[in-house]
Design an enzyme around this catalytic site. Structure first.
Site, PDB file in Angstrom:
ATOM      1  N   ASP A  74     -20.046  47.892  38.177  1.00 20.29           N
ATOM      2  CA  ASP A  74     -21.152  47.802  39.125  1.00 20.29           C
ATOM      3  C   ASP A  74     -21.865  46.453  38.989  1.00 20.29           C
ATOM      4  O   ASP A  74     -22.075  45.956  37.880  1.00 20.29           O
ATOM      5  CB  ASP A  74     -22.135  48.944  38.855  1.00 20.29           C
ATOM      6  N   GLU A 114      -5.252  46.211  25.590  1.00 18.62           N
ATOM      7  CA  GLU A 114      -4.831  46.902  24.373  1.00 18.62           C
ATOM      8  C   GLU A 114      -4.300  48.302  24.679  1.00 18.62           C
ATOM      9  O   GLU A 114      -3.438  48.821  23.959  1.00 18.62           O
ATOM     10  CB  GLU A 114      -6.009  47.030  23.402  1.00 18.62           C
TER      11      GLU A 114
END
Length: 502
Positions: A192, A223
């Site tokens: 956002d 990852e």
């Protein structure tokens, strides 16, 4: 799904308060969403994106987050959220959630600590006096005074204090939040207000330091593999916009130029060309969005004389020919699905819902309405709870009275009423998304010269999309018709109609 599923995905936006109510309190929740997961699978989407589900006082519909590692009790529990993620994955649906890093809530533990102990205020923007004359995006001053005389910054509502990203503790906190949800199976985050995090005393948008934040976040996402970061980036400068999509930053970002564009062939062609020219050099897939929880529903907007969108509510209440808007919304849906990249569907778009513009003022909850003194009607009109079934409100939304009232006229627009109508908006979306999964998504396009009132192109699969925005029918090229947004006229494409053929 591949590790790069997000490049061509169809993503369905769920505004949880208004999707489906499972416990009868009039507010949408995780129980309601879980019960409707088969509907989303059958619609043909690849992922759902949920607006904030965190504990919140709801001063701004959940974008005032009190705890980034929990679930708002009105929506359910953390255990329910984990079951939802598991069930969605079991149906082949990815899960993307909102993260709100620009601001927190005055009810958060951090802000309460800041009020109690001035030494803890460096997590936010505090000063002995306002540092500038900034105005809130929601209207009114962007600085509010606390009881001991200091002032704090809030670019949005006073209940949403801005976090200070010059403080390393803020970085560590959000990196941990990302890991918390990735560990629970979340497939990505919509970020956002992604361009607003880093600030100086004189500027708060698109400062260079924000890119260091997203480089670190990208490392974390990578990852886990197959995860995605999606930016809410409102920037007019496409060169600056593209910096957020470099290979070591965000994966994608919302295309607000396309969302705001009027129903005009020249403007749409310009925006599409600009979008492709911005994304192609950096290898990022475009996104195509017609509406969301912050903007006027597309059926209403496309029925107006001015079909563009802009914030501020200037066009609220302007006359709208809903029949015309409905026809254009169908054509726009197939156009957006056919373009290369990912496409977003805001809940209710697939039902052809119009904006609800006659909500009683006393029921409006958007802070934009209150902060503007009623000059801006706010965004509640696109957030009215969905109609699922039945002949009268609450139309299967839940057993209780919905938190915002539904129009009686929506009886013709329920998912149940449309399911068996082969010509319905719902079945258009189902057919389009099914074909899109096999034939469209990520890739390139080649424009076809069919006149300046027509947007026509061929995709890598050989599918050709033709959208006629002119006043008169245009001849249909040779080929087998796969799908149309409206009836053809003697082998020609009528005005405000899209055809797919191969």
């Amino acid at each position: 799904m591949s590790q790069t599923w997000w490049r061509g995905a169809a993503i369905y936006q769920v505004y949880l308060r208004s999707f489906a109510d499972g416990n009868g309190d009039g507010i949408g929740d995780l129980a309601g969403l879980r019960a409707r997961l088969p509907y989303l699978r059958d619609l043909g989407i690849d992922a759902v994106w949920l607006n904030p589900w965190y504990p919140s006082p709801m001063a701004d519909g959940g974008y005032d987050v009190a705890d980034y590692r929990g679930i708002e009790p009105v929506f359910g529990t953390l255990a329910e959220a984990e079951r939802f993620i598991e069930e969605a994955h079991g149906l082949g649906v990815k899960v993307v959630i909102d993260v709100v890093p620009n601001h927190s809530s005055t009810e958060s533990a951090w802000f309460k600590e800041a009020l109690a102990d001035p030494a803890k205020r460096d997590r936010f923007w505090f000063g002995d006096e306002p540092l500038n004359d900034w105005q809130s995006i929601f209207g009114g001053p962007a600085w509010t005074q606390v009881p001991d005389g200091q002032w704090y910054l809030h670019l949005f509502a006073p209940e949403q204090p801005d976090l200070n990203w010059a403080n390393p503790e803020v970085h560590r906190e959000f990196e941990d939040v990302l890991r918390f949800w990735f560990e629970r199976g979340v497939d990505g985050f919509r970020v956002d207000s992604a361009a607003l995090l880093v600030k100086s005393d004189t500027a708060y948008e698109d400062l260079d330091g924000v890119h260091d934040v997203y480089r670190r976040w990208r490392e974390i996402a990578d990852e886990y593999g197959g995860r995605v970061l999606i930016g809410e980036v409102w920037l007019p400068d496409q060169e600056r916009f593209a910096r957020y999509l470099r290979p070591d930053e965000l994966h994608t970002a919302f295309n607000f130029d396309f969302l705001s564009c009027p129903w005009d062939p020249a403007e749409l062609r310009r925006v599409i060309d600009l979008t492709l020219a911005t994304h192609t050099p950096i290898g990022a897939p475009p996104t195509w969005v017609l509406s969301n929880h912050d903007v006027t529903r597309v059926v209403t907007r496309y029925g107006r004389a001015d079909t563009a969108f802009e914030h501020g509510g200037r066009l609220h209440g302007a006359p709208s020919d809903l029949e015309l808007g409905y026809r254009r919304a169908r054509a726009a849906a197939l156009l957006a699905m056919a373009l290369p990249g990912s496409v977003y569907v805001y809940q209710g778009e697939e039902l052809g819902l119009p904006e609800v513009e006659d909500l009683p003022d006393e029921l409006r909850q958007d802070p934009m309405y209150a902060r503007s003194g009623g000059a801006n009607p706010g965004r509640d009109g696109c957030r009215v709870p969905l109609p699922w079934s039945g002949e009268e409100p609450p139309f299967g939304f839940g057993a209780g009275t919905p938190w915002l009232p539904q129009p009686e006229s929506w009886r013709k627009l329920t998912a149940e009423a449309q399911r068996t109508d082969l010509g319905s908006m719902l079945n258009l979306y189902r057919s389009g998304l099914r074909l899109r999964r096999d034939l469209l998504g990520d890739g390139t396009l080649t424009w076809l010269p069919l006149g300046d009132q027509v947007l026509a192109f061929t995709r890598d699969s050989g599918l050709t999309s033709i959208t006629n925005l002119g006043p008169t029918p245009v001849p249909l090229p040779p080929g087998r018709v796969l799908l149309t947004s409206g009836r053809l006229e003697d082998g020609a494409v009528p005005s405000d109609t899209t055809v797919w053929l191969t």
